[in-house]
Scaffold this motif. Structure first.
Motif, short mmCIF file in Angstrom:
data_model
loop_
_atom_site.label_atom_id
_atom_site.label_comp_id
_atom_site.label_asym_id
_atom_site.label_seq_id
_atom_site.Cartn_x
_atom_site.Cartn_y
_atom_site.Cartn_z
N VAL B 13 32.71 27.62 62.52
CA VAL B 13 32.16 27.44 63.87
C VAL B 13 30.64 27.51 63.83
O VAL B 13 29.94 26.71 64.44
N CYS B 14 30.14 28.49 63.06
CA CYS B 14 28.68 28.60 62.92
C CYS B 14 28.11 27.30 62.36
O CYS B 14 27.12 26.77 62.84
N SER B 15 28.77 26.80 61.32
CA SER B 15 28.24 25.65 60.61
C SER B 15 28.36 24.37 61.42
O SER B 15 27.62 23.42 61.22
N ALA B 16 29.31 24.35 62.34
CA ALA B 16 29.55 23.13 63.09
C ALA B 16 28.46 22.88 64.11
O ALA B 16 28.31 21.78 64.63
N ARG B 112 16.42 42.69 70.78
CA ARG B 112 16.22 41.24 70.61
C ARG B 112 17.48 40.44 70.91
O ARG B 112 17.40 39.34 71.45
N PHE B 113 18.62 41.00 70.57
CA PHE B 113 19.87 40.24 70.71
C PHE B 113 20.82 40.92 71.71
O PHE B 113 22.02 41.02 71.48
N LYS B 114 20.25 41.35 72.83
CA LYS B 114 21.05 42.13 73.79
C LYS B 114 22.20 41.33 74.41
O LYS B 114 23.17 41.91 74.88
N ASP B 115 22.08 39.99 74.39
CA ASP B 115 23.15 39.17 74.99
C ASP B 115 24.31 38.91 74.04
O ASP B 115 25.32 38.33 74.44
N THR B 116 24.16 39.31 72.80
CA THR B 116 25.22 39.05 71.81
C THR B 116 25.58 40.35 71.06
O THR B 116 25.66 40.36 69.83
N GLY B 117 25.79 41.39 71.84
CA GLY B 117 26.24 42.66 71.27
C GLY B 117 25.22 43.32 70.36
O GLY B 117 25.56 44.22 69.59
N GLY B 118 23.96 42.88 70.43
CA GLY B 118 22.92 43.45 69.58
C GLY B 118 22.80 42.76 68.23
O GLY B 118 21.95 43.13 67.42
N TRP B 119 23.61 41.75 68.02
CA TRP B 119 23.62 41.07 66.72
C TRP B 119 23.00 39.67 66.82
O TRP B 119 23.31 38.90 67.72
N GLY B 120 22.15 39.35 65.84
CA GLY B 120 21.65 37.99 65.66
C GLY B 120 22.34 37.38 64.46
O GLY B 120 22.71 38.10 63.52
N PHE B 121 22.51 36.07 64.48
CA PHE B 121 23.25 35.38 63.41
C PHE B 121 22.38 34.29 62.80
O PHE B 121 21.58 33.65 63.48
N GLU B 122 22.55 34.09 61.50
CA GLU B 122 21.74 33.07 60.82
C GLU B 122 22.51 32.50 59.64
O GLU B 122 23.44 33.14 59.13
N GLU B 123 22.12 31.32 59.21
CA GLU B 123 22.74 30.70 58.03
C GLU B 123 21.67 29.99 57.20
O GLU B 123 20.81 29.29 57.75
N PHE B 124 21.74 30.20 55.89
CA PHE B 124 20.89 29.48 54.93
C PHE B 124 21.81 28.71 53.99
O PHE B 124 22.76 29.28 53.45
N THR B 125 21.54 27.43 53.80
CA THR B 125 22.43 26.63 52.96
C THR B 125 21.85 26.47 51.56
O THR B 125 20.64 26.54 51.35
N GLY B 126 22.76 26.22 50.60
CA GLY B 126 22.34 26.03 49.21
C GLY B 126 21.50 27.20 48.74
O GLY B 126 21.84 28.35 48.98
N ASP B 127 20.41 26.91 48.08
CA ASP B 127 19.54 27.97 47.57
C ASP B 127 18.37 28.27 48.49
O ASP B 127 17.49 29.05 48.14
N GLN B 139 23.37 30.23 67.70
CA GLN B 139 23.75 31.54 67.16
C GLN B 139 24.83 32.18 68.03
O GLN B 139 25.68 32.93 67.54
N LYS B 140 24.80 31.84 69.31
CA LYS B 140 25.79 32.43 70.24
C LYS B 140 27.21 31.97 69.91
O LYS B 140 28.18 32.65 70.25
N ASN B 141 27.32 30.81 69.30
CA ASN B 141 28.66 30.36 68.91
C ASN B 141 29.29 31.29 67.88
O ASN B 141 30.50 31.46 67.83
N CYS B 142 28.44 31.85 67.03
CA CYS B 142 28.95 32.84 66.07
C CYS B 142 29.50 34.05 66.82
O CYS B 142 30.57 34.57 66.50
N PHE B 143 28.74 34.47 67.82
CA PHE B 143 29.15 35.67 68.55
C PHE B 143 30.45 35.47 69.31
O PHE B 143 31.20 36.43 69.53
N ASN B 144 30.73 34.24 69.71
CA ASN B 144 31.96 34.01 70.48
C ASN B 144 33.19 34.52 69.73
O ASN B 144 34.13 35.01 70.34
N CYS B 145 33.20 34.38 68.40
CA CYS B 145 34.32 34.93 67.62
C CYS B 145 34.21 36.45 67.49
O CYS B 145 35.19 37.17 67.65
#
Lengths: 161, 161
Positions: B13-16, B112-127, B139-145
Motif C-alpha cells: 500500500v505504501c509503495s502503491a 510532527r505526526f499528530k494526525d497519524t498516531g505520532g508516527w511518520g512513514f518513509e520509503e527508500f528504494t534500492g540503495d 504517508q497517511k496511506n501507511c497509517f491506514n493499516c
C-alpha cells in the motif's frame, strides 16, 4: 557458498565432540544476544523433508566489543560472537524461524584461552541456558577450523553496513 | 501467516502511492540500522521464478528507543522501526539475502505526526539513502493499516527475547 559450508562444518565439528562441561571450562550463556547486531543470516536445507542437524535459519550476532573487532581487525577481550541455529518453518510460501536447535559462541579472553588464539568456544543446545556442552579439550576442535583465519583474528564472519 | 500478509500488504500500500517527496515531508534515512536489534526475519516468494515486488528477505530492525516501546507498549519520540526488504538468492539449497529492494521506516515524533498516531512513514528504494519516496499525503496511506493496532501503539511487530 564456501563460507556457508565452512560455518556449517565448524558447527558440525564442534557438535561431534560433545561432552558435559565442567565448571572450569564453562563459558556463560550469552544473555540478551538477540538484541545485539545481527551480522549475517542464511537458511540451509529448506527443501529437505527430513532436516539434518545443521539445517535451518542461521544467524550470527555480535556484541559491542565484537563490533570493534569487525572494524579494526582485532577483537578485544570481552568480544562475543554468537552462531544461532533455529528450525526453518515453511508455511504457504513463507519461511520463518521456529524453535532453537543450538547456539554456538566464541568469547575472547586472551589470558584464559591463550592456546586457541584468545578465543573460547561453547555450545548450548535447545533452549538450555545453563548447560554448555563442550569440554575444554573439545573446545579446541572448534579452534582447529578457525586457526586458518588468523588474518581476521580467527573469525569467519564479516560485517558490512 | 496473517501477520506476514499484513506486513507485506502494508508495504504494498505504501509503495502503491509513491511520489517524490518534498523537503517538508522528508524523514531521514535511518543510518546504521543494520547495527540495531533485528526483531524479526522471514522470507517470501522464494519459489517464484519471477519474484514479485514484495518477495525476498524481510527484516525488521529497532533502534534503542523503539526497544523501549516493545517493552513498555509505548514508543517514545525518536523511536525508529525499519522494514528492510532484500532479494532472496538461492544457491545449492542455501538462501541468503542479496541486494536491497527497499527500506520502509516509521519514526515516532508525536508533535510532527499528530494526525497519524505520532508516527511518520518513509520509503527508500534500492540503495538510495537520500530520496524518500512518500509525500506527506501518501504517508497517511501507511497509517491506514497501522491504525488498527492502537493497542500496541500502532506497531505490528513484537520482540521476544
Amino acid at each position: 557458498m564456501k563460507t556457508y559450508l565452512v560455518v556449517i562444518l565448524l558447527a558440525a565439528v564442534c557438535s561431534a565432540f560433545v561432552a558435559v562441561n565442567n565448571a572450569a571450562d564453562q563459558i556463560p550463556y550469552p544473555e540478551g544476544y538477540h538484541k545485539w547486531t545481527n551480522t549475517r543470516t542464511f537458511i540451509t536445507g529448506y527443501e529437505n523433508k527430513e532436516p539434518k542437524k545443521g539445517d535451518g535459519f542461521h544467524d550470527t550476532y555480535a556484541n559491542d566489543r565484537a563490533m570493534i573487532g569487525y572494524q579494526t581487525g582485532h577483537f578485544p577481550d570481552g568480544a562475543i560472537l554468537v552462531f544461532d541455529v533455529r528450525t526453518a518453518v515453511t508455511t504457504e510460501g513463507t519461511i520463518a524461524p521456529g524453535t532453537r536447535k543450538h547456539v554456538d559462541l566464541m568469547l575472547k579472553d586472551s589470558a584464559r584461552f591463550k592456546d586457541t588464539g584468545g578465543w573460547g568456544f561453547e555450545e548450548f543446545t535447545g533452549d538450555s541456558r545453563t548447560e554448555g556442552r563442550l569440554s575444554g579439550e573439545r573446545q579446541k576442535n572448534c579452534f582447529n577450523c578457525h586457526a586458518g583465519k588468523k588474518q581476521t583474528d580467527f573469525v569467519f564472519s564479516q560485517f558490512k553496513e
